[in-house]
Design a protein around this motif. Structure first.
Motif, PDB file in Angstrom:
ATOM      1  N   LEU A  98       0.837  -1.200   0.000  1.00  0.00           N
ATOM      2  CA  LEU A  98       0.000   0.000   0.000  1.00  0.00           C
ATOM      3  C   LEU A  98       0.874   1.253   0.000  1.00  0.00           C
ATOM      4  N   VAL A  99       1.878   1.292   0.862  1.00  0.00           N
ATOM      5  CA  VAL A  99       2.773   2.447   0.917  1.00  0.00           C
ATOM      6  C   VAL A  99       3.491   2.623  -0.418  1.00  0.00           C
ATOM      7  N   MET A 109      11.695   6.444   6.112  1.00  0.00           N
ATOM      8  CA  MET A 109      10.757   6.123   7.185  1.00  0.00           C
ATOM      9  C   MET A 109      11.140   6.916   8.430  1.00  0.00           C
ATOM     10  N   GLN A 110      10.159   7.412   9.116  1.00  0.00           N
ATOM     11  CA  GLN A 110      10.392   8.126  10.374  1.00  0.00           C
ATOM     12  C   GLN A 110      11.219   7.256  11.313  1.00  0.00           C
ATOM     13  N   LEU A 127      -5.306  15.347  20.807  1.00  0.00           N
ATOM     14  CA  LEU A 127      -4.610  15.945  19.672  1.00  0.00           C
ATOM     15  C   LEU A 127      -5.635  16.785  18.915  1.00  0.00           C
ATOM     16  N   PRO A 128      -5.690  18.092  19.184  1.00  0.00           N
ATOM     17  CA  PRO A 128      -6.734  18.924  18.590  1.00  0.00           C
ATOM     18  C   PRO A 128      -6.686  18.930  17.062  1.00  0.00           C
ATOM     19  N   LEU A 129      -7.757  19.375  16.472  1.00  0.00           N
ATOM     20  CA  LEU A 129      -7.848  19.534  15.022  1.00  0.00           C
ATOM     21  C   LEU A 129      -6.626  20.276  14.491  1.00  0.00           C
ATOM     22  N   HIS A 130      -5.978  19.712  13.470  1.00  0.00           N
ATOM     23  CA  HIS A 130      -4.802  20.347  12.896  1.00  0.00           C
ATOM     24  C   HIS A 130      -4.496  19.725  11.539  1.00  0.00           C
ATOM     25  N   SER A 131      -3.629  20.365  10.801  1.00  0.00           N
ATOM     26  CA  SER A 131      -3.049  19.811   9.577  1.00  0.00           C
ATOM     27  C   SER A 131      -1.545  19.961   9.704  1.00  0.00           C
ATOM     28  N   ASP A 132      -0.819  18.866   9.665  1.00  0.00           N
ATOM     29  CA  ASP A 132       0.625  18.886   9.882  1.00  0.00           C
ATOM     30  C   ASP A 132       1.347  19.795   8.893  1.00  0.00           C
ATOM     31  N   SER A 133       0.852  19.861   7.677  1.00  0.00           N
ATOM     32  CA  SER A 133       1.558  20.574   6.617  1.00  0.00           C
ATOM     33  C   SER A 133       1.365  22.081   6.663  1.00  0.00           C
ATOM     34  N   TRP A 134       0.569  22.596   7.608  1.00  0.00           N
ATOM     35  CA  TRP A 134       0.405  24.045   7.720  1.00  0.00           C
ATOM     36  C   TRP A 134       1.655  24.703   8.282  1.00  0.00           C
ATOM     37  N   GLY A 135       2.445  23.950   9.032  1.00  0.00           N
ATOM     38  CA  GLY A 135       3.675  24.484   9.593  1.00  0.00           C
ATOM     39  C   GLY A 135       4.860  24.167   8.690  1.00  0.00           C
ATOM     40  N   SER A 136       6.042  24.513   9.168  1.00  0.00           N
ATOM     41  CA  SER A 136       7.252  24.309   8.365  1.00  0.00           C
ATOM     42  C   SER A 136       7.900  22.955   8.611  1.00  0.00           C
ATOM     43  N   GLU A 137       7.394  22.199   9.598  1.00  0.00           N
ATOM     44  CA  GLU A 137       8.062  20.962   9.972  1.00  0.00           C
ATOM     45  C   GLU A 137       7.707  19.793   9.069  1.00  0.00           C
ATOM     46  N   CYS A 138       6.502  19.769   8.539  1.00  0.00           N
ATOM     47  CA  CYS A 138       6.001  18.599   7.811  1.00  0.00           C
ATOM     48  C   CYS A 138       5.938  18.863   6.315  1.00  0.00           C
ATOM     49  N   SER A 139       6.488  17.949   5.541  1.00  0.00           N
ATOM     50  CA  SER A 139       6.412  18.032   4.085  1.00  0.00           C
ATOM     51  C   SER A 139       5.050  17.524   3.613  1.00  0.00           C
ATOM     52  N   PRO A 140       4.430  18.180   2.632  1.00  0.00           N
ATOM     53  CA  PRO A 140       3.150  17.689   2.118  1.00  0.00           C
ATOM     54  C   PRO A 140       3.279  16.379   1.349  1.00  0.00           C
ATOM     55  N   PHE A 141       4.501  15.908   1.162  1.00  0.00           N
ATOM     56  CA  PHE A 141       4.729  14.651   0.463  1.00  0.00           C
ATOM     57  C   PHE A 141       4.709  13.448   1.408  1.00  0.00           C
ATOM     58  N   GLU A 142       4.554  13.693   2.699  1.00  0.00           N
ATOM     59  CA  GLU A 142       4.532  12.604   3.673  1.00  0.00           C
ATOM     60  C   GLU A 142       3.174  11.916   3.721  1.00  0.00           C
ATOM     61  N   VAL A 143       3.185  10.664   4.170  1.00  0.00           N
ATOM     62  CA  VAL A 143       1.961   9.956   4.541  1.00  0.00           C
ATOM     63  C   VAL A 143       2.183   9.367   5.927  1.00  0.00           C
ATOM     64  N   SER A 224      -2.882   3.199  19.633  1.00  0.00           N
ATOM     65  CA  SER A 224      -2.564   3.290  18.208  1.00  0.00           C
ATOM     66  C   SER A 224      -1.133   3.767  18.030  1.00  0.00           C
ATOM     67  N   MET A 225      -0.515   3.294  16.949  1.00  0.00           N
ATOM     68  CA  MET A 225       0.846   3.683  16.600  1.00  0.00           C
ATOM     69  C   MET A 225       0.816   4.427  15.278  1.00  0.00           C
ATOM     70  N   ASN A 226       1.763   5.316  15.077  1.00  0.00           N
ATOM     71  CA  ASN A 226       1.859   6.009  13.792  1.00  0.00           C
ATOM     72  C   ASN A 226       3.312   6.278  13.433  1.00  0.00           C
ATOM     73  N   ILE A 227       3.634   6.067  12.169  1.00  0.00           N
ATOM     74  CA  ILE A 227       4.968   6.336  11.633  1.00  0.00           C
ATOM     75  C   ILE A 227       4.793   6.936  10.239  1.00  0.00           C
ATOM     76  N   ARG A 228       5.626   7.921   9.911  1.00  0.00           N
ATOM     77  CA  ARG A 228       5.539   8.610   8.631  1.00  0.00           C
ATOM     78  C   ARG A 228       6.492   8.007   7.594  1.00  0.00           C
ATOM     79  N   PHE A 229       6.062   8.080   6.342  1.00  0.00           N
ATOM     80  CA  PHE A 229       6.869   7.656   5.204  1.00  0.00           C
ATOM     81  C   PHE A 229       6.807   8.743   4.129  1.00  0.00           C
TER      82      PHE A 229
END
Length: 268
Positions: A98-99, A109-110, A127-143, A224-229
């Motif tokens: 899938l990835v 991988m994170q 974890l309040p409502l947010h979008s990771d890509s609004w800041g400078s830390e997260c690339s919009p190419f991540e999943v 739940s666990m989460n890791i970015r790719f």
């Protein structure tokens, strides 16, 4: 031209339209191994015997761990999992195809793992409502590959705002600048989707859309666990390669290309 197979085209279209995909784990034995190790670490921390039913034990962990010890308990489990040489590959194997379909087959991988343990009625892990890509830390190419260790549903799960609704409300975010995140959540609440994810399933989602969790109003604990790719050669933000991300799949042509140097005097 599009040379993707039909199944790849269908998955890609669903991901773009919905912002996420929920599917069965591709390697259930690996997921079971991860859950077994998690329970083992938990019982070690609590000095209790290993339970007959791992899922029930995790569901009812709130009866064994005081809220004030929850963070140290969570960090104990994270460090224990990260110490296992097999963990990262096992996690990836839960949704490898899938990835690769959604992101590509040259991947980073994170390095660390995100772990959420949310007791019923506990507001310390929200974890309040947010979008990771609004800041400078997260690339919009991540999943994000999000994997529950228990059945997750309704407020025991996570919510997302579908891409079409997200695009609409994103244009209006500035209207809520002085009112706060909760005001924005109330506005978008009728359009959010709560993900139903039984144990043995995984979620892949884009962090570019608004998402988060709320107070767990169910009677059992969320695990739940989460890791970015992301693609190896896609743009990075503040989360850099070698610091936040580590390569896990680099093809031979890329290895040759990255090491290639022109011979001296060639252009003279």
């Amino acid at each position: 031209m599009d040379f993707l197979k039909k199944i790849e085209t269908d998955l890609s279209a669903a991901f773009v339209q919905n912002g996420y995909i929920v599917q069965q784990c591709e390697n259930l034995s690996a997921l079971d191994k991860i859950r077994h190790k998690t329970v083992d670490l938990a019982t070690n921390f609590l000095e209790v015997p290993y339970p007959e039913d791992a899922g029930e034990f995790l569901d009812k962990i709130f009866s064994l761990v005081p809220v004030e010890k929850l963070n140290s308990f969570r960090l104990h489990i994270i460090s224990g999992l990260m110490a296992e040489a097999w963990f990262r590959e096992a996690y990836f194997s839960c949704a490898r195809s899938l990835v690769e379909t959604i992101v590509g087959n040259e991947l980073v991988m994170q390095r660390n793992i995100g772990l959420s343990i949310q007791f019923p009625g506990d507001d310390s892990s929200l974890l309040p409502l947010h979008s990771d890509s609004w800041g400078s830390e997260c690339s919009p190419f991540e999943v994000v590959l999000w994997i529950p260790l228990v059945d997750c549903h309704r407020t025991k799960s996570m919510f997302i705002l579908p891409p079409a609704a997200d695009a609409k409300w994103r244009e209006r975010v500035k209207e809520f600048a002085g009112a706060g995140t909760e005001s924005l959540y109330r506005a978008v609440e009728p359009e959010i989707e709560w993900l139903e994810v039984p144990y043995g399933n995984v979620v892949l989602f884009t962090p570019t859309i608004m998402h988060g969790n709320r107070l767990n109003q169910e009677s059992t604990t969320r695990w739940s666990m989460n890791i970015r790719f992301k693609g190896l050669f896609t743009p990075y933000s503040d989360k850099r390669l070698g610091e936040y991300f580590a390569p896990i799949a680099v093809r031979a042509a890329s290895k040759i290309g990255m090491k290639f140097t022109m011979p001296g005097g060639f252009n003279e």
